[in-house]
Scaffold this active site. Sequence first.
Site, PDB file in Angstrom:
ATOM      1  N   SER A 136       0.834  -1.201   0.000  1.00  0.00           N
ATOM      2  CA  SER A 136       0.000   0.000   0.000  1.00  0.00           C
ATOM      3  C   SER A 136       0.874   1.259   0.000  1.00  0.00           C
ATOM      4  CB  SER A 136      -0.954  -0.045   1.202  1.00  0.00           C
ATOM      5  OG  SER A 136      -2.005   0.886   1.049  1.00  0.00           O
ATOM      6  N   HIS A 249      -7.827  -4.927  -2.434  1.00  0.00           N
ATOM      7  CA  HIS A 249      -6.586  -4.558  -1.742  1.00  0.00           C
ATOM      8  C   HIS A 249      -6.101  -5.699  -0.852  1.00  0.00           C
ATOM      9  CE1 HIS A 249      -3.737  -1.439  -0.761  1.00  0.00           C
ATOM     10  NE2 HIS A 249      -4.023  -1.414   0.521  1.00  0.00           N
TER      11      HIS A 249
END
Length: 272
Positions: A136, A249
């Site tokens: 991330s 994600h």
Amino acid sequence: MPSKGIGGKILKDGLIIEKMRYPSPSPHIDVSLVTYYSSGLKVKGMLAEPKGEGKYDGFLYLRGGIKNVGQVRVGRIVQFASEGFVVMAPFYRGNQGGEGNEDFAGEDREDAFSAYRLLLEHEKVKDGRIHVFGFSRGGVMALMAGIQFPDACSVVSWGGVSDMVLTYEERVDLRRMMKRVIGGTPGKVPDEYKSRTPLYELEKLQAPILIIHGEKDRNVSVEHSYRLEKRAKELGKSVESWYYPQFTHYFPPKENRRLVERLCGWMKGQGD
């Protein structure tokens, strides 16, 4: 720059000041909370070391999020250590008792650099065998570390940010934080956003790059990885991309475990 600490002891970036045992979920991995020196600050992090004799590749784990969002999880770094790595995971300055203030890939990048130096000095890490992994927001940090240390064996960006302006455009929920931490909008302080976007310095990165991204990711859009891949190829860099159209994600646990094994195998094959 090194400076003199208590009793005249030289404090240099990456020096471990304090190391405390932490409960490990694995009987084969020692886990410690460490305080280390970074640009004049005492910064906290987590270290996972295989108990077996011998030397291992080093693994710099760069977390995502900011403050309490995306904190380092012991199970995650033990997962990587169990693949045969000494893993160092900085919390970044200002977190969990560390000095200073986190600033979203600004000066806190020094905490990643100092953690890399910690691995360089670690007695169980093979000479010249350090890999950099970012998840991330940690993707930006990993690329910056790879640029800073051309001798890194590999750089992996998983669901990683590559362009800070794109993050500002996509994540309306983060804009208030970004304006506060970075100093304004991309229009107001463009240089601050550019300095946090490693695509502009990617020509300095020598290590092979592995990109992993779920195409349904709404936290960090796959466009970040497309831009990284495009720029790396334009510069003639060694880059490999694993895209997963079905995932967001966060990958399901079973697939996550398989992917960890696969990427760790890829890492170990680099720089031989």
